[in-house]
Enzyme design. Structure first.
Site, mmCIF file in Angstrom:
data_model
loop_
_atom_site.group_PDB
_atom_site.id
_atom_site.type_symbol
_atom_site.label_atom_id
_atom_site.label_comp_id
_atom_site.label_asym_id
_atom_site.label_seq_id
_atom_site.Cartn_x
_atom_site.Cartn_y
_atom_site.Cartn_z
ATOM 1 N N ASP A 33 0.824 -1.217 0.000
ATOM 2 C CA ASP A 33 0.000 0.000 0.000
ATOM 3 C C ASP A 33 0.854 1.262 0.000
ATOM 4 O OD1 ASP A 33 -2.430 1.332 -0.001
ATOM 5 O OD2 ASP A 33 -2.531 1.432 2.186
ATOM 6 N N HIS A 50 2.695 3.450 -8.885
ATOM 7 C CA HIS A 50 2.472 2.032 -9.193
ATOM 8 C C HIS A 50 3.674 1.459 -9.941
ATOM 9 C CE1 HIS A 50 -1.486 2.464 -7.660
ATOM 10 N NE2 HIS A 50 -1.959 3.168 -8.670
ATOM 11 N N ASN A 81 -10.859 -2.228 -5.602
ATOM 12 C CA ASN A 81 -10.057 -1.339 -6.455
ATOM 13 C C ASN A 81 -10.706 -1.118 -7.834
ATOM 14 O OD1 ASN A 81 -6.867 -2.561 -5.158
ATOM 15 N ND2 ASN A 81 -8.049 -0.778 -4.541
ATOM 16 N N ARG A 84 -12.027 2.386 -8.531
ATOM 17 C CA ARG A 84 -11.162 3.545 -8.828
ATOM 18 C C ARG A 84 -11.460 4.061 -10.234
ATOM 19 N NH1 ARG A 84 -5.301 2.547 -5.954
ATOM 20 N NH2 ARG A 84 -6.171 2.018 -3.920
#
Ligand code: IPE
Ligand code: IPE
Ligand code: MG
Length: 253
Positions: A33, A50, A81, A84
């Protein structure tokens, strides 16, 4: 040279052995994270976080191989996720494809088996095909198993295990009395994987975010303040040292 001093290392581990030295966690699971915050701190787009996080994956894999860890599970994309923005989801899938393509050869060279868990049918077809191909190719590798949790959500996993047992009970294949922890666990995505001994989360968040809720019942937790892209081999070694200082009691004395 990375300081592994004072870390209880396995004495010797044959290439094919699946059972580690008892002081080394057999299974490490990581909630990777903080990519977005790492990027934000540097005035970069989240995607750069990322991208940088992929380097940390390489580091953690190397560290686990060095220690003789049998299973490394990485929480790479949760079922939540998907909520998103589409651009971020697309970018993450692109990075995943790239990682899989680049990693395939590495897995061969390092004798590492790849497994993916989660609602894989929600992934783009291209990604699914890649995963299938690599999983088939590495199926017999024995040095370590790298488990990627993708489109993974633990509640969904538990519900689908319950559904499959209910279906079997209704059709008479099993009786409700037969349902115990062992049978239940055999219906989870992690059926053939031992429970994690050590759960690491980066970025300082003190929560499990729908990750392996059943399986982490007795995992030791280590929360690191740093963001995932800053995670290096030394951080894994430190986490294992912390694990080695713990006294696991499993409810007994
Ligand atoms: C972890 O970093 C990667 C994924 C969840 C895919 P985040 O993207 O959650 O980064 P933060 O937590 O917002 O900083
Ligand atoms: C957990 O991180 C999921 C992954 C690391 C893949 P999140 O960033 O999605 O979780 P929350 O929102 O902080 O709980
Ligand atoms: Mg996050």
């Amino acid at each position: 040279m990375i300081a592994t001093k004072s870390l209880l290392l396995p004495t010797a581990k044959p290439e094919t052995a699946m059972q580690s030295h008892p002081e080394i966690p057999r299974h490490i699971a990581i909630i990777m994270d903080g990519n977005g915050r790492w990027a934000k701190e540097r005035g970069l787009p989240r995607l750069e976080g990322h991208r940088a996080g992929a380097e940390s994956v390489r580091e953690v894999m190397e560290a686990c191989i060095t220690l003789g860890v049998d299973y490394l599970t990485l929480y790479a994309f949760s079922s939540e996720n998907w909520n998103r923005p589409e651009t971020e989801v697309k970018a993450l899938m692109g990075l995943l494809d790239r990682f899989l393509k680049e990693k395939a050869k590495d897995l061969d060279e390092r004798n590492v088996r790849l497994l993916a868990i989660g609602q894989l049918d929600r992934l783009p077809k291209k990604t699914r095909d890649l995963l299938e191909k690599i999983q088939a190719r590495t199926a017999n590798y024995t040095r370590m198993t790298l488990v990627l949790a993708l489109s993974y959500g633990s509640r969904e996993e538990i519900v689908s295990a319950a559904r499959s047992l209910a279906t079997d009970a209704v059709s008479g294949r099993i009786s409700p009395e037969e349902i115990d922890c062992k049978l239940f666990a055999s219906r989870l995505h992690t059926a053939d994987i031992p429970d994690p001994d050590l759960l690491v989360r980066t970025s300082g968040e003190m929560r499990v975010s729908n990750f392996l809720l059943w399986q982490i019942s007795y995992a030791e937790m280590v929360i690191l303040k740093k963001f995932w892209p800053e995670f290096r081999q030394a951080d894994l070694f430190e986490s294992v040292k912390e694990y080695q200082r713990r006294h696991r009691r499993f409810g007994a004395l």
